[in-house]
Write a protein that holds these residues in place. Structure first.
Motif, PDB file in Angstrom:
ATOM      1  N   ALA A 138      35.531  50.860  -3.286  1.00 44.69           N
ATOM      2  CA  ALA A 138      35.894  50.845  -1.721  1.00 44.69           C
ATOM      3  C   ALA A 138      34.971  52.019  -1.099  1.00 44.69           C
ATOM      4  N   GLN A 139      34.874  53.183  -1.743  1.00 45.43           N
ATOM      5  CA  GLN A 139      34.179  54.155  -0.996  1.00 45.43           C
ATOM      6  C   GLN A 139      32.654  54.205  -1.846  1.00 45.43           C
ATOM      7  N   ARG A 140      31.970  53.300  -1.093  1.00 44.57           N
ATOM      8  CA  ARG A 140      30.689  52.969  -1.996  1.00 44.57           C
ATOM      9  C   ARG A 140      29.649  54.190  -1.349  1.00 44.57           C
ATOM     10  N   ALA A 141      29.735  54.776  -0.164  1.00 41.10           N
ATOM     11  CA  ALA A 141      28.610  55.545   0.271  1.00 41.10           C
ATOM     12  C   ALA A 141      28.920  56.936  -0.530  1.00 41.10           C
ATOM     13  N   GLU A 142      30.130  57.138  -0.753  1.00 41.12           N
ATOM     14  CA  GLU A 142      30.788  58.411  -1.312  1.00 41.12           C
ATOM     15  C   GLU A 142      29.926  58.349  -3.032  1.00 41.12           C
ATOM     16  N   LEU A 143      30.063  57.156  -3.397  1.00 43.73           N
ATOM     17  CA  LEU A 143      29.838  57.011  -4.941  1.00 43.73           C
ATOM     18  C   LEU A 143      28.207  57.066  -5.097  1.00 43.73           C
ATOM     19  N   MET A 144      27.715  56.518  -4.189  1.00 44.35           N
ATOM     20  CA  MET A 144      26.255  56.635  -4.261  1.00 44.35           C
ATOM     21  C   MET A 144      25.734  58.028  -4.035  1.00 44.35           C
ATOM     22  N   GLU A 145      26.268  58.600  -3.374  1.00 46.11           N
ATOM     23  CA  GLU A 145      25.932  60.130  -3.063  1.00 46.11           C
ATOM     24  C   GLU A 145      26.288  60.924  -4.211  1.00 46.11           C
ATOM     25  N   VAL A 146      27.136  60.636  -5.180  1.00 46.66           N
ATOM     26  CA  VAL A 146      27.749  61.286  -6.571  1.00 46.66           C
ATOM     27  C   VAL A 146      26.643  61.129  -7.311  1.00 46.66           C
ATOM     28  N   LEU A 147      26.096  59.679  -7.392  1.00 52.13           N
ATOM     29  CA  LEU A 147      25.282  59.346  -8.530  1.00 52.13           C
ATOM     30  C   LEU A 147      23.841  59.992  -8.064  1.00 52.13           C
ATOM     31  N   ARG A 148      23.344  60.105  -6.791  1.00 52.81           N
ATOM     32  CA  ARG A 148      22.269  60.817  -6.217  1.00 52.81           C
ATOM     33  C   ARG A 148      22.382  62.219  -6.722  1.00 52.81           C
ATOM     34  N   THR A 149      23.392  62.895  -6.606  1.00 49.99           N
ATOM     35  CA  THR A 149      23.563  64.133  -7.007  1.00 49.99           C
ATOM     36  C   THR A 149      23.308  64.313  -8.447  1.00 49.99           C
ATOM     37  N   ILE A 150      24.012  63.545  -9.441  1.00 54.64           N
ATOM     38  CA  ILE A 150      23.859  63.672 -10.836  1.00 54.64           C
ATOM     39  C   ILE A 150      22.318  63.448 -11.191  1.00 54.64           C
ATOM     40  N   ALA A 151      21.779  62.550 -10.703  1.00 54.38           N
ATOM     41  CA  ALA A 151      20.444  61.988 -11.048  1.00 54.38           C
ATOM     42  C   ALA A 151      19.538  63.452 -10.610  1.00 54.38           C
ATOM     43  N   GLY A 152      19.873  64.044  -9.447  1.00 49.51           N
ATOM     44  CA  GLY A 152      19.076  65.278  -9.017  1.00 49.51           C
ATOM     45  C   GLY A 152      19.296  66.446 -10.029  1.00 49.51           C
ATOM     46  N   TRP A 153      20.191  66.486 -10.729  1.00 51.96           N
ATOM     47  CA  TRP A 153      20.285  67.404 -11.755  1.00 51.96           C
ATOM     48  C   TRP A 153      19.254  67.488 -12.673  1.00 51.96           C
ATOM     49  N   GLN A 154      18.675  66.170 -12.967  1.00 47.49           N
ATOM     50  CA  GLN A 154      17.518  65.742 -14.193  1.00 47.49           C
ATOM     51  C   GLN A 154      17.893  66.394 -15.585  1.00 47.49           C
ATOM     52  N   LEU A 155      19.090  66.222 -15.696  1.00 43.40           N
ATOM     53  CA  LEU A 155      19.660  66.267 -17.198  1.00 43.40           C
ATOM     54  C   LEU A 155      18.902  65.619 -18.188  1.00 43.40           C
ATOM     55  N   ARG A 156      18.275  65.750 -18.985  1.00 48.91           N
ATOM     56  CA  ARG A 156      17.664  65.012 -20.214  1.00 48.91           C
ATOM     57  C   ARG A 156      18.744  64.298 -21.170  1.00 48.91           C
ATOM     58  N   ASN A 157      19.776  65.162 -21.367  1.00 53.46           N
ATOM     59  CA  ASN A 157      20.713  64.553 -22.217  1.00 53.46           C
ATOM     60  C   ASN A 157      21.918  63.675 -21.419  1.00 53.46           C
ATOM     61  N   VAL A 158      21.667  63.505 -20.244  1.00 52.06           N
ATOM     62  CA  VAL A 158      22.651  62.416 -19.488  1.00 52.06           C
ATOM     63  C   VAL A 158      22.142  61.359 -19.157  1.00 52.06           C
ATOM     64  N   HIS A 159      22.911  60.213 -19.582  1.00 50.95           N
ATOM     65  CA  HIS A 159      22.456  58.814 -19.385  1.00 50.95           C
ATOM     66  C   HIS A 159      23.467  57.963 -18.951  1.00 50.95           C
ATOM     67  N   MET A 160      22.947  57.162 -17.814  1.00 53.96           N
ATOM     68  CA  MET A 160      23.845  56.483 -16.953  1.00 53.96           C
ATOM     69  C   MET A 160      23.777  55.089 -17.167  1.00 53.96           C
ATOM     70  N   ILE A 161      24.779  54.047 -17.348  1.00 57.35           N
ATOM     71  CA  ILE A 161      24.620  52.869 -17.263  1.00 57.35           C
ATOM     72  C   ILE A 161      25.548  52.192 -16.042  1.00 57.35           C
ATOM     73  N   MET A 162      24.694  51.439 -15.472  1.00 55.04           N
ATOM     74  CA  MET A 162      25.838  50.996 -14.397  1.00 55.04           C
ATOM     75  C   MET A 162      25.396  49.346 -14.016  1.00 55.04           C
ATOM     76  N   THR A 163      26.625  48.829 -13.780  1.00 55.17           N
ATOM     77  CA  THR A 163      26.408  47.259 -13.439  1.00 55.17           C
ATOM     78  C   THR A 163      26.991  47.118 -12.052  1.00 55.17           C
ATOM     79  N   SER A 164      26.207  45.916 -11.328  1.00 53.07           N
ATOM     80  CA  SER A 164      26.660  45.667  -9.840  1.00 53.07           C
ATOM     81  C   SER A 164      26.298  44.405  -9.766  1.00 53.07           C
TER      82      SER A 164
END
Length: 385
Positions: A18-44
């Protein structure tokens, strides 16, 4: 996350957030950290705003479209299983050519949409003869939206009021409703007095499935295998009912607005509680006879909060309930004590055991109702409870 050797984050069905814009912002933040040990799998599902957001953080080489041959094979297997095992469909099992005709039409039209195939099979199961079957196959709706339009428009006119109540309650109830509760839901009409008419309660609760054909389902409750609850058949049912898209279709009268639905449910719950006018201790079998009593007592206030209504929109029926001169007020607290939300109903409480309406409504966060009570002269220093 930096301290862990490997971190895996799995997010399923981004499009259902329901809070799609906020979720996208969180994902962009995590991606911005550029942590090589963090892996995300998403479905939509493929929705443009999600695609636009993910294009900024996901390499196209790591994007997989699931509307592929793999999904088609799953749908094909499901269609074949339904044709052979579904009581409404296996009447065609002796005709291999006809089964192939059904399978071919559904595979051509599904385009990877599992839910679309489910709905078409539900509809085909109602065909009484080959003429009806072939007519249905020749006019399969091209999209899931069109499918829901057709299903809603096929609801009998005499069932419209019942259907809209069932769908509203299942879409916005605070917890899953038992089939027995749904059987009583359809008997509440807030435009009449009394609102609840026991003669309208479904004699067979499972008939709710017939009224809202293919839109709802019945399943076992997770904590009690003997209890059955009614739920919307798929998340996309609610999504369509509350969307702008339905307003442009033939089923526009089924469009739902969340605050209006919460307002309707709160009014229905309070109207249901108003009928309990006996001041003497309630007998235990009352909970057996009135299936919706505990839900109404526990959740009417939360629906008022969700409805976000102003002073002028708080119904008189709510204020009638919140009167210590009304036995229904005492019975509400007997059924559900806001001070002890974990406790079972205590049906022997008396007025000296409970607090004032001002106390309970403040406790429940009903700011607008509190203001009305204060305007009416409620004593903020009153003792009780």
């Amino acid at each position: 996350m930096q301290k862990a050797s490997q971190v895996y984050i799995l997010l399923d069905a981004l499009d259902e957030c329901a809070q799609r814009a906020e979720l996208m912002e969180v994902l962009r933040t995590i991606a911005g950290w550029q942590l090589r040990n963090v892996h995300m799998i998403m479905t939509s599902r493929k929705e443009r705003d999600i695609e636009n957001s993910l294009e900024q953080i996901v390499d196209p080489r790591n994007s997989i479209c699931l509307q592929s041959d793999v999904v088609d094979k799953d749908i094909q297997q499901y269609v074949r299983e339904r044709l052979s095992s579904d009581n409404a469909l296996n009447k065609w099992s002796k005709d291999t050519a006809l089964q192939h005709e059904i399978e071919t039409a559904l595979m051509k039209g599904s385009k990877g949409m599992f839910r679309w195939a489910v709905c078409q099979l539900d509809t085909l199961g109602k065909c009484r003869n080959r003429a009806m079957l072939r007519k249905s196959l020749a006019s399969l709706p091209p999209t899931l939206d069109k499918t829901y339009d057709r299903i809603l428009c096929a609801i009998a006119e005499e069932d419209f009021d019942y259907a809209i109540r069932i769908l509203q309650w299942l879409a916005f109830s605070d917890r899953p409703l038992s089939v027995e509760e749904v059987a009583e839901v359809i008997a509440i009409d807030g435009t009449r007095d009394p609102a609840f008419d026991r003669d309208e309660v479904l004699e067979d609760p499972s008939e709710a499935l017939d009224i809202c054909f293919s839109l709802i389902s019945i399943r076992g409750a997770g904590d009690d295998s003997r209890k059955q609850v009614a739920v919307l058949a798929h998340y996309s049912v609610k999504e369509y009912l509350v969307s702008d898209r339905i307003q442009n279709g033939q089923a526009a009268r089924y469009w739902m607005q969340d605050t209006a639905c919460h307002s309707m449910i709160s009014h229905a719950c309070v109207s249901y509680l108003i009928q309990f006018q006996q001041a003497e201790p309630i007998k235990g079998d009352m909970l057996t006879s009135f299936k919706l009593a505990q839900y109404s007592a526990r959740f009417w206030a939360s629906h008022v909060r969700w409805s976000k209504v102003g002073k002028s929109e708080i119904g008189q029926v709510v204020m009638d309930l919140l009167s210590m001169e009304n036995a229904a007020y005492l019975n509400w607290i007997r059924l559900y004590d806001p001070d002890r939300p974990w406790a079972e109903p205590y049906l022997k409480k008396s007025l000296r055991d409970i607090a004032t309406p001002l106390y309970y409504t403040a406790n429940l966060g009903l700011e607008t109702v509190v203001e009305i009570l204060l305007d009416k002269g409620a004593d903020v220093n009153a003792q009780g409870g």
